[in-house]
Write an enzyme that holds these catalytic residues in place. Sequence first.
Site, PDB file in Angstrom:
ATOM      1  N   GLN A 100      -1.040   2.080  -6.043  1.00 52.58           N
ATOM      2  CA  GLN A 100      -2.484   2.216  -5.860  1.00 52.58           C
ATOM      3  C   GLN A 100      -3.272   1.675  -7.053  1.00 52.58           C
ATOM      4  OE1 GLN A 100      -3.271   6.308  -4.973  1.00 52.58           O
ATOM      5  NE2 GLN A 100      -2.603   6.155  -2.850  1.00 52.58           N
ATOM      6  N   ASP A 117      -3.875  -1.999  -6.543  1.00 51.43           N
ATOM      7  CA  ASP A 117      -4.394  -2.406  -5.237  1.00 51.43           C
ATOM      8  C   ASP A 117      -5.787  -3.014  -5.389  1.00 51.43           C
ATOM      9  OD1 ASP A 117      -5.032  -2.762  -2.631  1.00 51.43           O
ATOM     10  OD2 ASP A 117      -4.652  -0.707  -1.989  1.00 51.43           O
ATOM     11  N   ARG A 121       0.845  -1.203   0.000  1.00 47.54           N
ATOM     12  CA  ARG A 121       0.000   0.000   0.000  1.00 47.54           C
ATOM     13  C   ARG A 121       0.876   1.248   0.000  1.00 47.54           C
ATOM     14  NH1 ARG A 121      -5.706  -0.937   3.172  1.00 47.54           N
ATOM     15  NH2 ARG A 121      -6.637  -2.104   1.458  1.00 47.54           N
ATOM     16  N   SER A 129      -8.262  -2.753  -2.334  1.00 42.11           N
ATOM     17  CA  SER A 129      -9.008  -1.485  -2.242  1.00 42.11           C
ATOM     18  C   SER A 129     -10.114  -1.417  -3.284  1.00 42.11           C
ATOM     19  CB  SER A 129      -8.046  -0.303  -2.417  1.00 42.11           C
ATOM     20  OG  SER A 129      -7.148  -0.231  -1.332  1.00 42.11           O
ATOM     21  N   TYR A 183      -4.009   0.049   7.939  1.00 42.15           N
ATOM     22  CA  TYR A 183      -4.972  -0.657   8.780  1.00 42.15           C
ATOM     23  C   TYR A 183      -4.904  -0.138  10.201  1.00 42.15           C
ATOM     24  CZ  TYR A 183      -5.233  -3.965   4.921  1.00 42.15           C
ATOM     25  OH  TYR A 183      -5.409  -4.526   3.688  1.00 42.15           O
TER      26      TYR A 183
END
Length: 523
Positions: free
Chosen positions: A127, A130, A122, A133, A231
């Site tokens: 991104q 990902d 991450r 996500s 997280y």
Amino acid sequence: MKIGTPKEVFDGENRVAMTPDSAKQLMKLGYECAIESGAGANAGFSDAVYKDAGVEVIKTPAALWKNVDIVAKVRQPNETELKRLTKDKTLISFFNPAGNEDGMEAAKAKGANVIAMEMVPRISRAQKMDALSSMANIAGYRAVIEAGNNFGRFFTGQITAAGKVPPAKVLVVGAGVAGLAAIGTSTSLGAITLAFDVRPEVAEQVESMGAEFVYLDFEEEQADGAATGGYASVSSPEFREAQLAKFLELAPEVDIVITTALIPNREAPELWTEEMVKAMKPGSVIVDLAAEKGGNCKLTVMDEKIVTENGVTIVGYTDFPSRMAAQASTLYATNIRHMMTDLTPEKDGQINHDMEDDVIRGSTVTFEGDITFPPPPPKVAAIAAKPKEVVPELTPEEKRAAEVAAFKAQTKQQVTLLAVGGALLLGVGLIAPASFMQHFIVFVLAVFVGFQVIWGVAHSLHTPLMAVTNAISSIIILGALMQIGSSSFVVILLAALSVFMAGINIFGGFLVTRRMLAMFQKS
């Protein structure tokens, strides 16, 4: 090389790892594309659409695995699929390496390279790959839609001839990717949305989306989410007690609860107790996005929807992305395509599995007969918010000493400039005639006075640059007005032009400023 996508064998899985659009992009990287017949049917992509995009359609899964060099799929491969791996193949899919030791051993024994999409680091550069996500975003959106489907009223408030309808009150627990998607969907539907998260840095994100952040009357130093891969960290027992007490207070008020709290490879924390469910109004809805790991709600049943004795509906589905298969497949296929772009820097249809690359290394769980999980931390660490530096307050003596030092430095600079200027004037005066020196001294003084006037203009209604240019224009106008009564027609013409052009600059500056200010006013 050829990249292929088999039909998902996991029961109820409707997604597909390759879409016609993503296949076209993969072909631009130099790859040939293949897909198993019917693989995209549940996501709305027929074999004919794939053929039109130039994708080879292969009838059986065995034939597809045999004929391709790279296999892209969604779900973790089962035992049969793992047996089809060979030394020259690369598998890209969700793999759950932390809970799939047998799968990693099987891939190691086969000598295949496996890239786990949930292991994409991450970091900002990754991104676009990902997939966690991407799928969490869909799950958050779909959770609100499922809640609305089971809720007996509007989300938004209405006043009609038939009566007044109050807006629904929604509580989102956990403001990660799924939580933020749920918040955005809920507020756009007109509900009063509350959100809670143990990470203090997400409060501004929540409030910027039109929701109200639920604060606890409890102080505990929480680890920055950027330092833990985005997280939340595990909270202390005292913090947890304060959190549960706050939820119990909110339970009778809220109509819909969406829980998203989940830390990878851990059982879901219990955040919504049986007592809270009993305190909720009949007709309320709970959507538990952590149902796959036991659920955040005590009464959640995995993959089922239940109704409690007091009329609260609890939705425990684990396939929210699959329920929006077309959208989920499009996003996941795009994640795969971006991963392939990084694996193919030369765009020549050949994989360059660079284990020095943070993203590729972090995602790889087996490579050339070795298990490479867990990966080392990425070299480019996430940038956590720096604590604000506390500037020590100066004592009166220290302030006085600083002022004296600044005065001495300023005086020294001014004396030096005056001395240098005086020496230059003296030097010029020794050579130039008296008539020239008279005009030269006036010129020097004018420059000095003009400089002080221009840089002393306040710019409360202008940018500094516009304030300075307006001051210069004003001096030009004054000079031109003094010359406009000259006996020479040329001097009068030039003075008039100067007044005209400088006036345009000044009035234009005020008009521009007015327009700039208007941009920040409500219409």
